[in-house]
Motif scaffolding. Structure first.
Motif, PDB file in Angstrom:
ATOM      1  N   ARG A  77      39.561  51.136  42.399  1.00 22.15           N
ATOM      2  CA  ARG A  77      40.548  50.518  41.898  1.00 22.15           C
ATOM      3  C   ARG A  77      41.544  50.355  43.086  1.00 22.15           C
ATOM      4  N   ALA A  78      41.777  51.424  43.653  1.00 24.64           N
ATOM      5  CA  ALA A  78      42.825  51.361  44.644  1.00 24.64           C
ATOM      6  C   ALA A  78      42.403  50.392  45.914  1.00 24.64           C
ATOM      7  N   ASN A  79      40.997  50.540  46.260  1.00 23.53           N
ATOM      8  CA  ASN A  79      40.475  49.622  47.437  1.00 23.53           C
ATOM      9  C   ASN A  79      40.558  48.344  46.846  1.00 23.53           C
ATOM     10  N   SER A  83      42.721  44.309  48.255  1.00 19.65           N
ATOM     11  CA  SER A  83      42.070  43.048  48.505  1.00 19.65           C
ATOM     12  C   SER A  83      42.393  42.082  47.249  1.00 19.65           C
ATOM     13  N   ASP A  84      43.775  42.269  46.524  1.00 21.31           N
ATOM     14  CA  ASP A  84      43.820  41.408  45.663  1.00 21.31           C
ATOM     15  C   ASP A  84      43.171  41.323  44.242  1.00 21.31           C
ATOM     16  N   LEU A  85      42.674  42.215  43.936  1.00 19.85           N
ATOM     17  CA  LEU A  85      42.087  42.499  42.687  1.00 19.85           C
ATOM     18  C   LEU A  85      42.883  43.547  41.817  1.00 19.85           C
ATOM     19  N   ALA A  86      43.532  43.373  40.778  1.00 15.11           N
ATOM     20  CA  ALA A  86      44.377  44.264  39.996  1.00 15.11           C
ATOM     21  C   ALA A  86      43.507  44.804  38.834  1.00 15.11           C
ATOM     22  N   PHE A  87      43.136  46.040  38.850  1.00 19.26           N
ATOM     23  CA  PHE A  87      42.333  46.721  37.679  1.00 19.26           C
ATOM     24  C   PHE A  87      43.623  47.156  36.596  1.00 19.26           C
ATOM     25  N   GLY A  88      43.476  47.339  35.340  1.00 23.14           N
ATOM     26  CA  GLY A  88      44.413  47.908  34.518  1.00 23.14           C
ATOM     27  C   GLY A  88      44.390  49.241  34.861  1.00 23.14           C
ATOM     28  N   PRO A  89      44.764  50.057  33.834  1.00 24.98           N
ATOM     29  CA  PRO A  89      45.013  51.518  33.992  1.00 24.98           C
ATOM     30  C   PRO A  89      43.569  52.184  34.073  1.00 24.98           C
ATOM     31  N   ALA A  99      37.852  51.293  33.992  1.00 26.82           N
ATOM     32  CA  ALA A  99      39.269  50.398  34.143  1.00 26.82           C
ATOM     33  C   ALA A  99      38.676  49.033  34.076  1.00 26.82           C
ATOM     34  N   ASN A 100      39.743  48.277  33.432  1.00 29.25           N
ATOM     35  CA  ASN A 100      39.105  46.752  33.055  1.00 29.25           C
ATOM     36  C   ASN A 100      40.066  45.742  34.195  1.00 29.25           C
ATOM     37  N   ALA A 101      39.534  44.745  34.265  1.00 25.81           N
ATOM     38  CA  ALA A 101      40.183  43.421  34.979  1.00 25.81           C
ATOM     39  C   ALA A 101      39.551  42.180  34.276  1.00 25.81           C
ATOM     40  N   LYS A 102      39.765  41.275  34.981  1.00 27.66           N
ATOM     41  CA  LYS A 102      39.151  39.762  34.648  1.00 27.66           C
ATOM     42  C   LYS A 102      38.891  39.116  35.851  1.00 27.66           C
ATOM     43  N   ASP A 103      37.847  38.282  35.815  1.00 28.27           N
ATOM     44  CA  ASP A 103      37.473  37.439  37.049  1.00 28.27           C
ATOM     45  C   ASP A 103      38.310  36.083  37.096  1.00 28.27           C
TER      46      ASP A 103
END
Length: 119
Positions: A77-79, A83-89, A99-103
């Motif tokens: 998640r930190a990596n 590089s501009d990909l934000a995951f939730g908590p 952890a979750n995100a969206k494409d």
């Protein structure tokens, strides 16, 4: 029978391809005249078939969530944040984290250490 391909409908096909190449190591495979782009995983797992979404499909409206097995969710998640990909908590589950995100097309994705949990 194992799943070998998953179709993702994308409003921005090229952004979706770049997203999965950059963050998850997929390689795009294109056939002349075919509007579907196959994303081949580096590890030989399931391929993603990126299909242009129809005008009637709403962004983020999906019945599928892709889950990627990651042993260290917090580090990944930190990596990705760098590089501009934000995951939730990061969520704690029964012996693992996720952890979750969206494409770019609003499709839900998750990174999870469930496959690596002990016991």
């Amino acid at each position: 029978m194992p799943i070998s391909r998953v179709i993702l409908y994308a409003h921005d096909v090229e952004a979706t391809i770049r997203f999965y190449e950059r963050h998850f190591g997929f390689r795009a495979s294109r056939n002349v005249g075919d509007r579907i782009v196959e994303l081949i995983p580096a590890d030989g797992g399931v391929s993603l078939m990126i299909h242009p979404a129809s005008k009637g499909q709403k962004r983020g409206q999906s019945l599928v969530k892709l889950v990627f097995d990651i042993s260290d969710v917090e580090a990944f998640r930190a990596n990705c944040a760098a590089s501009d990909l934000a995951f939730g908590p990061v969520h704690q589950a029964d012996g693992y984290q996720f952890a979750n995100a969206k494409d770019p097309s609003g499709n839900p994705i998750s990174v999870s250490s469930r496959a690596f949990k002990k016991g």
